[in-house]
Scaffold this motif. Structure first.
Motif, PDB file in Angstrom:
ATOM      1  N   GLU A 139       0.813  -1.215   0.000  1.00 23.44           N
ATOM      2  CA  GLU A 139       0.000   0.000   0.000  1.00 23.44           C
ATOM      3  C   GLU A 139       0.844   1.261   0.000  1.00 23.44           C
ATOM      4  O   GLU A 139       0.311   2.374  -0.041  1.00 23.44           O
ATOM      5  N   GLY A 140       2.181   1.085   0.054  1.00 20.48           N
ATOM      6  CA  GLY A 140       3.078   2.223  -0.022  1.00 20.48           C
ATOM      7  C   GLY A 140       3.489   2.810   1.309  1.00 20.48           C
ATOM      8  O   GLY A 140       4.085   3.894   1.354  1.00 20.48           O
ATOM      9  N   VAL A 141       3.200   2.122   2.419  1.00 20.87           N
ATOM     10  CA  VAL A 141       3.608   2.622   3.736  1.00 20.87           C
ATOM     11  C   VAL A 141       5.119   2.456   3.873  1.00 20.87           C
ATOM     12  O   VAL A 141       5.634   1.343   3.715  1.00 20.87           O
ATOM     13  N   PRO A 142       5.868   3.519   4.170  1.00 20.78           N
ATOM     14  CA  PRO A 142       7.324   3.404   4.322  1.00 20.78           C
ATOM     15  C   PRO A 142       7.691   2.513   5.499  1.00 20.78           C
ATOM     16  O   PRO A 142       6.962   2.446   6.497  1.00 20.78           O
ATOM     17  N   LEU A 143       8.839   1.847   5.399  1.00 24.89           N
ATOM     18  CA  LEU A 143       9.302   0.997   6.493  1.00 24.89           C
ATOM     19  C   LEU A 143       9.378   1.768   7.806  1.00 24.89           C
ATOM     20  O   LEU A 143       9.020   1.251   8.866  1.00 24.89           O
ATOM     21  N   ALA A 144       9.869   2.999   7.737  1.00 25.95           N
ATOM     22  CA  ALA A 144      10.045   3.788   8.951  1.00 25.95           C
ATOM     23  C   ALA A 144       8.725   4.073   9.662  1.00 25.95           C
ATOM     24  O   ALA A 144       8.703   4.347  10.859  1.00 25.95           O
TER      25      ALA A 144
ATOM     26  N   ALA B 168      16.019  -0.373  -0.718  1.00 28.50           N
ATOM     27  CA  ALA B 168      16.489   1.010  -0.765  1.00 28.50           C
ATOM     28  C   ALA B 168      16.174   1.730   0.540  1.00 28.50           C
ATOM     29  O   ALA B 168      17.007   2.479   1.074  1.00 28.50           O
ATOM     30  N   GLN B 169      14.978   1.494   1.077  1.00 28.99           N
ATOM     31  CA  GLN B 169      14.605   2.118   2.345  1.00 28.99           C
ATOM     32  C   GLN B 169      15.402   1.540   3.508  1.00 28.99           C
ATOM     33  O   GLN B 169      15.760   2.253   4.455  1.00 28.99           O
TER      34      GLN B 169
ATOM     35  N   LEU C 273       8.646  -3.773  -5.569  1.00 28.84           N
ATOM     36  CA  LEU C 273       8.441  -3.678  -4.123  1.00 28.84           C
ATOM     37  C   LEU C 273       9.708  -4.059  -3.370  1.00 28.84           C
ATOM     38  O   LEU C 273      10.129  -3.357  -2.445  1.00 28.84           O
ATOM     39  N   LEU C 274      10.332  -5.170  -3.758  1.00 27.92           N
ATOM     40  CA  LEU C 274      11.546  -5.616  -3.088  1.00 27.92           C
ATOM     41  C   LEU C 274      12.662  -4.602  -3.254  1.00 27.92           C
ATOM     42  O   LEU C 274      13.384  -4.288  -2.305  1.00 27.92           O
TER      43      LEU C 274
END
Length: 205
Positions: free
Chosen positions: A37-42, A119-120, A113-114
């Motif tokens: 859904e595009g939620v950043p890892l942070a 990258a994040q 996605l991966l």
């Protein structure tokens, strides 16, 4: 069991699976859903993950000691399992290990996605360190062990520096998978790298 579909990666829990494993799969699937859904890892808090997975925070903490450990297990969803070494020769084992890296590189290229998650991850020191400790280091130790067996069995010179030999073998594959995403990752690449490096490391007649 995880099923990959055009809409993303979704965890499916077959009937009869032990309850604890089913809960773990639901939690991992919840993290994957949020990433899709595009939620950043942070921004992925334990509370948000628990709400998405339909479990309590304590349920997550009973299985993982923090977000970093959970995220490493989530990344494993996207990766093929580490290969089982044939054990027929040092050369065969090294080719098998490098082939695993090549396949991971292909997965990275085929999964936006991966690629985005990795990258994040580099901007999150604790997660990056956890990934290296639990995933990268064991793979490096496996290569060291194969090279040491090669020295002991006379397949490598006795004066070979194991760490340098590992870098010579793994380096070209990492360059193509990380730094040169346009470079070919063809089927025979692992074998060519291994044979080229071993040419200079084998005992001389």
């Amino acid at each position: 069991m995880v099923d990959s579909t055009e809409g993303g990666v979704h965890a499916k829990v077959p009937r009869g699976r032990p309850r604890s494993e089913a809960v773990e799969q639901a939690i991992i699937a919840g993290v994957v859903r949020l990433l899709e859904e595009g939620v950043p890892l942070a921004d992925l808090s334990i509370e948000r993950i628990a709400r998405t997975a339909g479990v309590g925070k304590a349920t997550i903490y009973r299985r993982w000691d923090g977000k970093e450990a959970l995220f490493v297990d989530v990344l494993r969803v996207f990766e093929e399992p580490d290969p089982e070494l044939p054990g027929t020769s040092m050369r065969d084992d090294l080719i098998c290990l490098l082939e695993g890296l090549r396949r991971r590189g292909l997965n990275m290229r085929s999964s936006a996605l991966l690629h985005n998650v990795f990258a994040q991850m580099k901007a999150l020191p604790k997660l990056w360190a956890a990934y290296h400790t639990t995933v990268v280091e064991p793979r490096r130790r496996a290569t060291y062990e194969v090279l040491r067996r090669g020295v002991a069995g006379g397949e490598l010179r006795g004066d070979v520096d194991i760490e340098t030999a590992n870098d010579l073998l793994v380096g070209p594959m990492l360059v193509r998978t990380v730094m040169r995403p346009d470079a070919p990752l063809d089927d025979g690449l692992a074998e060519r790298i291994v044979d080229t490096v071993l040419e200079g490391l084998r005992p001389q007649p």
